[in-house]
Design a protein around this motif. Structure first.
Motif, PDB file in Angstrom:
ATOM      1  N   PRO A 239       0.835  -1.210   0.000  1.00 45.98           N
ATOM      2  CA  PRO A 239       0.000   0.000   0.000  1.00 45.98           C
ATOM      3  C   PRO A 239       0.869   1.259   0.000  1.00 45.98           C
ATOM      4  O   PRO A 239       1.834   1.368   0.761  1.00 45.98           O
ATOM      5  N   GLY A 240       0.515   2.203  -0.864  1.00 49.88           N
ATOM      6  CA  GLY A 240       1.244   3.460  -0.927  1.00 49.88           C
ATOM      7  C   GLY A 240       2.611   3.358  -1.572  1.00 49.88           C
ATOM      8  O   GLY A 240       3.424   4.287  -1.481  1.00 49.88           O
ATOM      9  N   MET A 241       2.885   2.259  -2.258  1.00 48.19           N
ATOM     10  CA  MET A 241       4.211   2.008  -2.832  1.00 48.19           C
ATOM     11  C   MET A 241       4.502   2.941  -4.003  1.00 48.19           C
ATOM     12  O   MET A 241       3.642   3.222  -4.835  1.00 48.19           O
ATOM     13  N   VAL A 281      15.849   8.159  -8.424  1.00 50.35           N
ATOM     14  CA  VAL A 281      14.605   8.911  -8.502  1.00 50.35           C
ATOM     15  C   VAL A 281      13.456   7.982  -8.104  1.00 50.35           C
ATOM     16  O   VAL A 281      13.554   6.760  -8.228  1.00 50.35           O
ATOM     17  N   VAL A 282      12.377   8.564  -7.617  1.00 51.17           N
ATOM     18  CA  VAL A 282      11.154   7.809  -7.351  1.00 51.17           C
ATOM     19  C   VAL A 282       9.986   8.572  -7.951  1.00 51.17           C
ATOM     20  O   VAL A 282      10.041   9.794  -8.142  1.00 51.17           O
ATOM     21  N   ALA A 283       8.929   7.820  -8.250  1.00 53.70           N
ATOM     22  CA  ALA A 283       7.688   8.413  -8.747  1.00 53.70           C
ATOM     23  C   ALA A 283       6.548   7.467  -8.424  1.00 53.70           C
ATOM     24  O   ALA A 283       6.760   6.281  -8.152  1.00 53.70           O
ATOM     25  N   ASP A 284       5.321   8.008  -8.464  1.00 49.85           N
ATOM     26  CA  ASP A 284       4.161   7.190  -8.119  1.00 49.85           C
ATOM     27  C   ASP A 284       3.947   6.060  -9.118  1.00 49.85           C
ATOM     28  O   ASP A 284       3.507   4.969  -8.751  1.00 49.85           O
ATOM     29  N   GLU A 367       9.968  -1.529   2.706  1.00 49.03           N
ATOM     30  CA  GLU A 367       8.987  -0.710   3.411  1.00 49.03           C
ATOM     31  C   GLU A 367       9.479  -0.476   4.835  1.00 49.03           C
ATOM     32  O   GLU A 367       9.819  -1.429   5.544  1.00 49.03           O
ATOM     33  N   ILE A 368       9.528   0.787   5.241  1.00 47.74           N
ATOM     34  CA  ILE A 368       9.916   1.134   6.612  1.00 47.74           C
ATOM     35  C   ILE A 368       8.647   1.492   7.367  1.00 47.74           C
ATOM     36  O   ILE A 368       7.964   2.462   7.044  1.00 47.74           O
ATOM     37  N   MET A 369       8.314   0.690   8.375  1.00 50.14           N
ATOM     38  CA  MET A 369       7.069   0.839   9.107  1.00 50.14           C
ATOM     39  C   MET A 369       7.167   2.009  10.096  1.00 50.14           C
ATOM     40  O   MET A 369       8.248   2.504  10.414  1.00 50.14           O
ATOM     41  N   VAL A 435       9.145   1.461  -1.310  1.00 50.92           N
ATOM     42  CA  VAL A 435       9.732   1.667  -2.634  1.00 50.92           C
ATOM     43  C   VAL A 435       9.955   0.328  -3.315  1.00 50.92           C
ATOM     44  O   VAL A 435      10.540  -0.592  -2.732  1.00 50.92           O
ATOM     45  N   ARG A 436       9.478   0.237  -4.535  1.00 49.53           N
ATOM     46  CA  ARG A 436       9.801  -0.897  -5.408  1.00 49.53           C
ATOM     47  C   ARG A 436      10.855  -0.411  -6.393  1.00 49.53           C
ATOM     48  O   ARG A 436      10.586   0.441  -7.235  1.00 49.53           O
TER      49      ARG A 436
END
Length: 762
Positions: A239-241, A281-284, A367-369, A435-436
């Protein structure tokens, strides 16, 4: 059989409900309280700590009598989980289908070393065998108390313990412990990784009693993979990745000095993550991340191109200073023996950098909780080491990181999976979202750790009768551990190196593994410094059977050269000098199965452009012996080689699953042919230029052998040794020797691509 399931601690009531028909009466019924009291010393409701000294860390019996086996290694494509299931089922006396093998998740398994060194059965299987044997001993002891019958008067079949002379008295594993956990301490040797060993009091069954071990049980996971019914690491979603991409420099060694975030402001959700040499870089959306990586404007430091011309690679190795020299074996007086030799034969062989070239580039999800726990999904073959590496990279305790193993695109050693997990962790920390991260194709081949390039100098001294009186083998090469075999330390990952951590390059190579009994013999290696010490696309590490193919390409080609110089049949010459009985046996078995014709090489009487030949090569690896006869067809005009047929004799001690072993050998042969005929990392002075399947060609389906005939030599009385890598070891030499047999030309540089072959034949 690699489900992410959670074993549940059940109550007394749940055990009674779950046990159902498995509760068997013995005159008066046994009550639940009685069973629980009997097992109190051996079982408990809550799982003991996940430590190597606890039986519950390896074996659990569920409420329905099925068995969970927790295996701290993983299957990288050979069906290892089937063999482990057979071992556990055999020792516990339960049906094979009752066992589910859970592999590699760090919250379910202890660190048994991951997929490493062909030790899945040899060491990992040994531990699971002893754990299952101990579980059976404990269950029989519990049954003895429950049935008021001495343990030696009990037998087990399909998970039910029965009195030998009274079949009406019995009790199931499910009734004894189902749904609870073993509370039994093992004699752990305090080692983690491959060397972990924690036996109990029980001894495993003798091979003469095996009913499940040795059977050719088929894998159940092939069809789901073929029909896209099984998820891979690339399919993990959170979720939210968001999606990430890394950016590598155009000149190896360069770092960003200026990054223009505004250059990607029109891409929705795109963000830059920049720290020293680390840039991503990251993006939705994944396509937006790809566009952002391509569009981002970067000014790079003015790094001097670090690499020599490709054509000068082997001269560079010859002239480079030696960083470490090791003589691994020496007997007799080698130098003196050469002085008195009637004839000296010398040759030098060359092997290129090679890529893991996995089917797809690496992918990881991190994923960092909110509570600081870190979850990582990775296709690494060493998840427990990834756990440590991610923790060190993020600066948190290792207990806060859980790594879940998901099948990736393959591995074959230290590929790019561990780097990807570290990079994904840094991106997730920076953006505060799961992040994937998936590398691009050019990064998967261009920036993975490489199998090291090497040269091999070999000399033999012969007396007047043609006997070998002196033998000297020396490899000089880039280290096999410039970066280590796993990503447990930041200095061994691209993540850590781009972040500027202090470097700790290692030195290691190897020598031939064989049993030629020469009176004066020296086997040695030398390593040289890397071409670029930090964040290099040519950093070297383990590739399947680390340095084995190139070492034995040289050693077994040279043995053929000496045989030819003496006018001897290649097999007859080998058998004259080999003294190990099992080595002799595999060579004879391969020769017999291949209908070997005794004669010297090269073959006479062939004319025209189409010629054929046969070649033999053999090797040991950690207790396993393999001999291969290759039969090849060569088109002199085009230089094209078809490695048409292989006959492989294989001795790895006791065979657990002959079907899985045969397919494992077949896979080794195909990959060995690919590495021999095609694979070579190309580079210019700036970076690696092998970035796709055109610039890094591999064997295609039209070029695969028509036949791979496998002769399995089973030794139930000898502990199993490895099979994941030994049979790739002699492939290159067998093909080289077959080429010489067909043409009379000795090719001493891999790969045997059409251009190289044409040049050699001309």
């Amino acid at each position: 059989m690699t489900k992410f399931e959670k074993t549940t601690a059940l109550s007394r009531r749940a055990v009674l409900i779950g046990g159902g028909a498995l509760v068997v009466s013995i005159g008066a019924p046994i009550g639940a309280d009685t069973v629980f009291n009997i097992g109190a010393a051996h079982a408990q409701g809550a799982r003991p700590p996940l430590t190597p000294d606890q039986l519950s860390s390896y074996i659990a019996v569920n409420a329905d009598g099925t068995v969970n086996a927790y295996f701290g290694k993983m299957d990288m494509g050979h069906g290892l989980h089937v063999a482990i299931g057979q071992i556990v089922a055999e020792e516990l006396d339960v049906p094979f289908k009752a066992v589910t093998v859970f592999m590699a998740d760090t919250d379910k398994t202890v660190n048994q070393g991951g997929a490493s060194g062909s030790t899945g059965i040899q060491l990992g299987g040994k531990q699971m065998r002893y754990a299952a044997a101990e579980a059976r001993r404990v269950l029989i002891e519990m049954a003895s108390s429950a049935l008021s019958v001495p343990a030696d008067q009990l037998k087990v079949s399909d998970g039910v313990v029965t009195v030998k002379n009274d079949a009406s008295k019995s009790i199931s594993y499910a009734k004894l412990i189902g749904g609870r956990y073993f509370n039994v301490e093992l004699a752990w040797n305090k080692q983690f990784g491959n060397d972990l060993y924690a036996p109990g009091k029980a001894q495993p069954k003798p091979a003469s009693e095996h009913k499940i071990v040795g059977q050719p049980i088929k894998r159940a996971d092939v069809a789901p993979k073929v029909f896209a019914q099984e998820d891979f690491v690339t399919d993990v979603k959170r979720p939210g990745m968001v999606h990430g991409r890394m950016i590598r420099p155009p000149v190896a060694g360069a770092v960003p000095v200026k990054v223009d975030d505004n250059s990607i402001k029109d891409i929705p959700g795109a963000k830059v993550v920049w720290d020293k040499g680390f840039l991503g870089v990251v993006a939705d959306k994944e396509w937006d991340a790809i566009k952002a990586a391509e569009k981002l404007k970067i000014e790079w430091s003015n790094a001097n191109p670090p690499f020599p011309d490709q054509a000068a690679l082997y001269d560079h190795i010859r002239k480079a200073p030696v960083r470490k020299r090791v003589v691994e074996k020496e007997n007799g007086s080698v130098d003196e023996a050469f002085k008195s030799a009637a004839k000296v034969i010398e040759a030098e062989y060359e092997w290129p950098f090679q890529s893991h070239a996995s089917m797809g580039p690496a992918c990881a999800v991190v994923e960092i909780m909110t509570d600081g726990q870190v979850l990582c999904w990775s296709g690494s073959q060493k998840t427990h080491f990834v756990q440590e590496g991610v923790a060190l990279t993020l600066g948190i305790p290792v207990e806060k990181v859980t790594v879940y193993w998901k099948m990736g695109p393959g591995s074959y050693g230290r590929n790019d999976a561990d780097d990807c997990a570290g990079d994904a962790a840094m991106l997730a920390k920076a953006v505060g979202k799961p992040v994937r991260l998936q590398y691009m194709r050019d990064q998967g081949t261009g920036w993975d750790p490489k199998g090291p390039a090497s040269i091999h100098k070999v000399r033999a001294g012969l007396d007047a009768s043609g006997n070998v009186v002196a033998y000297d083998f020396l490899s000089k090469a880039f280290s096999r551990v410039d970066v280590n075999t796993n990503g447990s330390k930041p200095w061994d990952t691209l993540t850590g190196q781009t972040l500027g951590v202090a470097l700790k390059s290692g030195d290691g190579f190897g020598v031939p593994a064989e049993s030629y009994a020469f009176d004066n013999k020296r086997l040695a290696w030398e390593t040289i410094p890397p071409l670029l010490d930090r964040a290099s696309p040519l950093r070297s590490s383990h590739l399947r059977d680390p340095v084995g193919p190139q070492i034995h390409f040289a050693s077994e080609s040279f043995i053929d050269e000496v045989a030819a110089a003496h006018g001897a049949d290649p097999i007859e010459f080998r058998l004259r000098h080999i003294k190990e009985p099992r080595d002799v046996a595999v060579i004879k078995a391969a020769a017999q199965a291949a209908n070997w014709e005794t004669r010297p090489s090269p073959r006479k009487g062939q004319t025209g452009n189409k010629v054929s030949g046969r070649g033999i090569a053999y090797a040991q690896r950690n207790g396993t012996r393999v001999a291969i006869v290759a039969e090849v067809d060569i088109d002199r005009a085009s230089g094209k080689i078809w490695a048409r047929k292989f006959t492989v004799a294989h001795d790895c001690g006791q065979i657990i699953n002959p079907d899985g072993l045969t397919k494992c050998i077949e896979g080794n042969i195909v990959q060995g042919v690919s590495r021999t005929l095609w694979e070579e990392v190309k580079f210019d002075n700036k970076s690696v230029t092998s970035v796709d399947w055109m610039t890094y060609p591999i064997l295609d389906i039209t070029e695969t052998p028509a036949e791979v005939n496998v002769v399995l030599i089973n030794h139930p009385e000898i502990a199993s040794s490895g099979a994941g890598e030994p049979s790739i070891r002699p492939v290159a030499a067998a093909i080289a020797n077959a080429i010489f047999d067909a043409t009379g030309v000795r090719i001493r540089r891999v790969p045997f691509s059409p251009d190289h072959v044409k040049a050699a034949l001309s």
